[in-house]
Design a protein around this motif. Structure first.
Motif, PDB file in Angstrom:
ATOM      1  N   UNK A  30     -51.267  76.734  71.843  1.00 41.26           N
ATOM      2  CA  UNK A  30     -51.431  77.530  73.071  1.00 41.26           C
ATOM      3  C   UNK A  30     -50.196  77.418  73.965  1.00 41.26           C
ATOM      4  N   UNK A  31     -49.653  76.206  74.081  1.00 39.66           N
ATOM      5  CA  UNK A  31     -48.445  76.015  74.897  1.00 39.66           C
ATOM      6  C   UNK A  31     -47.270  76.778  74.314  1.00 39.66           C
ATOM      7  N   UNK A  32     -47.118  76.720  72.989  1.00 39.61           N
ATOM      8  CA  UNK A  32     -46.002  77.418  72.340  1.00 39.61           C
ATOM      9  C   UNK A  32     -46.110  78.923  72.522  1.00 39.61           C
ATOM     10  N   UNK A  33     -47.330  79.452  72.359  1.00 41.63           N
ATOM     11  CA  UNK A  33     -47.520  80.891  72.525  1.00 41.63           C
ATOM     12  C   UNK A  33     -47.261  81.327  73.962  1.00 41.63           C
ATOM     13  N   UNK A  34     -47.722  80.511  74.923  1.00 42.84           N
ATOM     14  CA  UNK A  34     -47.512  80.845  76.334  1.00 42.84           C
ATOM     15  C   UNK A  34     -46.024  80.861  76.683  1.00 42.84           C
ATOM     16  N   UNK A  35     -45.302  79.857  76.214  1.00 40.53           N
ATOM     17  CA  UNK A  35     -43.870  79.810  76.496  1.00 40.53           C
ATOM     18  C   UNK A  35     -43.132  80.928  75.776  1.00 40.53           C
ATOM     19  N   UNK A  36     -43.541  81.223  74.544  1.00 40.20           N
ATOM     20  CA  UNK A  36     -42.906  82.316  73.795  1.00 40.20           C
ATOM     21  C   UNK A  36     -43.174  83.659  74.449  1.00 40.20           C
ATOM     22  N   UNK A  37     -44.351  83.778  75.086  1.00 37.70           N
ATOM     23  CA  UNK A  37     -44.687  85.021  75.763  1.00 37.70           C
ATOM     24  C   UNK A  37     -43.880  85.281  77.021  1.00 37.70           C
ATOM     25  N   UNK A  38     -43.137  84.266  77.502  1.00 35.98           N
ATOM     26  CA  UNK A  38     -42.264  84.474  78.663  1.00 35.98           C
ATOM     27  C   UNK A  38     -42.737  83.820  79.936  1.00 35.98           C
ATOM     28  N   UNK A  39     -43.571  82.773  79.823  1.00 34.70           N
ATOM     29  CA  UNK A  39     -44.115  82.126  81.017  1.00 34.70           C
ATOM     30  C   UNK A  39     -43.010  81.557  81.912  1.00 34.70           C
ATOM     31  N   UNK A  75     -47.397  95.607  69.139  1.00 33.62           N
ATOM     32  CA  UNK A  75     -46.210  94.924  69.640  1.00 33.62           C
ATOM     33  C   UNK A  75     -45.006  95.854  69.669  1.00 33.62           C
ATOM     34  N   UNK A  76     -44.835  96.647  68.614  1.00 26.19           N
ATOM     35  CA  UNK A  76     -43.717  97.598  68.569  1.00 26.19           C
ATOM     36  C   UNK A  76     -43.880  98.650  69.655  1.00 26.19           C
ATOM     37  N   UNK A  77     -45.127  99.083  69.884  1.00 29.81           N
ATOM     38  CA  UNK A  77     -45.382 100.069  70.943  1.00 29.81           C
ATOM     39  C   UNK A  77     -45.039  99.482  72.317  1.00 29.81           C
ATOM     40  N   UNK A  78     -45.344  98.191  72.493  1.00 30.19           N
ATOM     41  CA  UNK A  78     -44.996  97.526  73.753  1.00 30.19           C
ATOM     42  C   UNK A  78     -43.488  97.508  73.972  1.00 30.19           C
ATOM     43  N   UNK A  88     -48.556  86.787  74.573  1.00 31.49           N
ATOM     44  CA  UNK A  88     -49.008  85.549  73.924  1.00 31.49           C
ATOM     45  C   UNK A  88     -50.210  85.812  73.028  1.00 31.49           C
ATOM     46  N   UNK A  89     -51.144  86.660  73.472  1.00 36.40           N
ATOM     47  CA  UNK A  89     -52.305  87.003  72.661  1.00 36.40           C
ATOM     48  C   UNK A  89     -51.894  87.759  71.400  1.00 36.40           C
ATOM     49  N   UNK A  90     -50.924  88.650  71.546  1.00 36.83           N
ATOM     50  CA  UNK A  90     -50.434  89.396  70.379  1.00 36.83           C
ATOM     51  C   UNK A  90     -49.784  88.465  69.372  1.00 36.83           C
ATOM     52  N   UNK A  91     -48.912  87.608  69.829  1.00 39.42           N
ATOM     53  CA  UNK A  91     -48.256  86.657  68.927  1.00 39.42           C
ATOM     54  C   UNK A  91     -49.277  85.724  68.272  1.00 39.42           C
ATOM     55  N   UNK A  92     -50.257  85.281  69.045  1.00 38.83           N
ATOM     56  CA  UNK A  92     -51.283  84.400  68.494  1.00 38.83           C
ATOM     57  C   UNK A  92     -52.105  85.083  67.413  1.00 38.83           C
ATOM     58  N   UNK A  93     -52.453  86.340  67.637  1.00 40.17           N
ATOM     59  CA  UNK A  93     -53.223  87.090  66.636  1.00 40.17           C
ATOM     60  C   UNK A  93     -52.415  87.309  65.369  1.00 40.17           C
ATOM     61  N   UNK A  94     -51.135  87.638  65.528  1.00 38.82           N
ATOM     62  CA  UNK A  94     -50.269  87.820  64.364  1.00 38.82           C
ATOM     63  C   UNK A  94     -50.151  86.523  63.568  1.00 38.82           C
ATOM     64  N   UNK A  95     -49.959  85.426  64.259  1.00 39.53           N
ATOM     65  CA  UNK A  95     -49.825  84.133  63.581  1.00 39.53           C
ATOM     66  C   UNK A  95     -51.127  83.755  62.883  1.00 39.53           C
ATOM     67  N   UNK A  96     -52.258  84.023  63.530  1.00 39.57           N
ATOM     68  CA  UNK A  96     -53.551  83.690  62.932  1.00 39.57           C
ATOM     69  C   UNK A  96     -53.792  84.526  61.666  1.00 39.57           C
ATOM     70  N   UNK A  97     -53.380  85.786  61.685  1.00 33.36           N
ATOM     71  CA  UNK A  97     -53.536  86.647  60.510  1.00 33.36           C
ATOM     72  C   UNK A  97     -52.723  86.112  59.336  1.00 33.36           C
ATOM     73  N   UNK A  98     -51.497  85.680  59.598  1.00 30.23           N
ATOM     74  CA  UNK A  98     -50.649  85.137  58.538  1.00 30.23           C
ATOM     75  C   UNK A  98     -51.252  83.850  57.979  1.00 30.23           C
ATOM     76  N   UNK A  99     -51.767  82.991  58.875  1.00 30.57           N
ATOM     77  CA  UNK A  99     -52.388  81.743  58.427  1.00 30.57           C
ATOM     78  C   UNK A  99     -53.595  82.032  57.536  1.00 30.57           C
ATOM     79  N   UNK A 100     -54.412  83.001  57.928  1.00 31.79           N
ATOM     80  CA  UNK A 100     -55.583  83.346  57.120  1.00 31.79           C
ATOM     81  C   UNK A 100     -55.171  83.858  55.749  1.00 31.79           C
ATOM     82  N   UNK A 101     -54.135  84.690  55.695  1.00 32.05           N
ATOM     83  CA  UNK A 101     -53.691  85.245  54.418  1.00 32.05           C
ATOM     84  C   UNK A 101     -53.068  84.197  53.508  1.00 32.05           C
TER      85      UNK A 101
END
Length: 313
Positions: A209-218, A296-299, A252-265
């Motif tokens: 959570x901390x990594x995603x928050x910081x990556x998101x630009x906190x 994310x690309x649309x953003x 941060x939510x977008x990055x977290x969802x992307x990372x979770x999808x990769x982990x599941x796969x």
């Protein structure tokens, strides 16, 4: 005629007796007031007589409800506690320095004479006679820069008393009870949540959570002091050098969802024993990955209209 030259010498015993009688009155008034002399105009003149071998700390105040003097009410307990501490010293020293309080409603003429337009005020009158006499005739004024606390007041007034004022701050029982209660509460809470804190999954989740928050630009928004949203309610700031607080959460939510999808796969789907279930999960998480990445690309395109790439959306 020669006898006239000796008249001042005959007057000395009378002056000494008058001074002694004045001090006796002040000692009696201090004892009556539990260490604090309650002044009116005549008592003030007696306490500040030109010929005195005692010193005095005088508190000018306005405690009547009509005066609405909140600082007066706040300072009064501190003043009384310091005066009470002075009342415990031996009489030999105690009777050479007096504590007194003069309320505006008891002697408004004194306030006018001294040009006092505010309260509370503390003045210290030094002795004009005796071994402690000072050449300074102007009273010393206490500076309230240290607030209305009793301890700095006692330290300051000790410079004008025969011996230091033996003031000791009372035990703050409320503070200790609050501290002990908080400590016990923390210990009980720690006992119940210790298994959670000792779990590696807890710290893994905190790290992610901390990594995603910081990556998101906190930190970017904190350093620049960016608002949570725009003035028009928008949560996306135009340009790559601008970002709103709400945008950090979305990214941060977008990055977290992307990372979770990769982990599941990569970590979960390969270990499915049912081919049908495995195939379904491959389609599901691949679709989530493509869809969220399209968001994310649309953003990126919304933040910069010149962004050339596009996926699904």
């Amino acid at each position: 005629m020669k006898l006239l030259g000796f008249l001042p010498f005959f007057a000395l015993p009378l002056a000494f007796a008058a001074t002694k009688d004045s001090k006796s009155q002040l000692v009696s008034l201090a004892a009556t007031g539990n260490g604090v002399i309650r002044l009116d105009a005549s008592a003030f003149d007696l306490l500040t007589a030109p010929n005195r071998d005692w010193s005095a700390s005088i508190h000018f105040t306005a405690l009547d409800k009509r005066r609405r003097c909140a600082p007066c009410k706040e300072f009064d307990p501190a003043w009384n506690s310091v005066a009470k501490a002075w009342a415990t010293v031996p009489a030999e020293q105690r009777d050479n320095h007096f504590f007194a309080t003069l309320d505006f409603d008891e002697a408004p003429t004194v306030f006018q004479k001294l040009n006092l337009a505010s309260a509370p005020v503390v003045w210290v009158y030094g002795p004009t006679e005796g071994p402690r006499a000072s050449a300074r005739n102007v009273p010393s004024k206490y500076d309230f820069s240290n607030g209305f606390e009793a301890e700095p007041l006692a330290q300051h007034l000790s410079n004008h008393t025969p011996i230091p004022i033996p003031y000791k701050a009372p035990i703050d029982w409320a503070r200790w009870i609050t501290f002990i209660s908080g400590l016990l509460g923390f210990a009980l809470t720690l006992r119940f949540i210790a298994p959670v804190l000792q779990s590696r999954w807890t710290w893994a989740a905190i790290t992610i959570v901390t990594s995603l928050t910081m990556t998101g630009g906190f930190m970017f928004t904190r350093i620049r002091g960016s608002p949570y949203t725009g003035a028009d309610g928008s949560w996306i700031a135009g340009g790559y050098q601008n970002q709103f607080g709400q945008e950090v959460q979305v990214v941060a939510l977008i990055y977290g969802t992307l990372a979770f999808s990769v982990v599941m796969l990569t970590m979960i789907v390969p270990y499915q024993t049912s081919p049908a279930r495995q195939r379904l999960q491959v389609y599901l998480w691949s679709g989530v990955l493509m869809l969220i990445y399209s968001v994310l690309v649309t953003l990126f395109r919304v933040k910069n209209r010149g962004y050339p790439f596009k996926l699904l959306l």
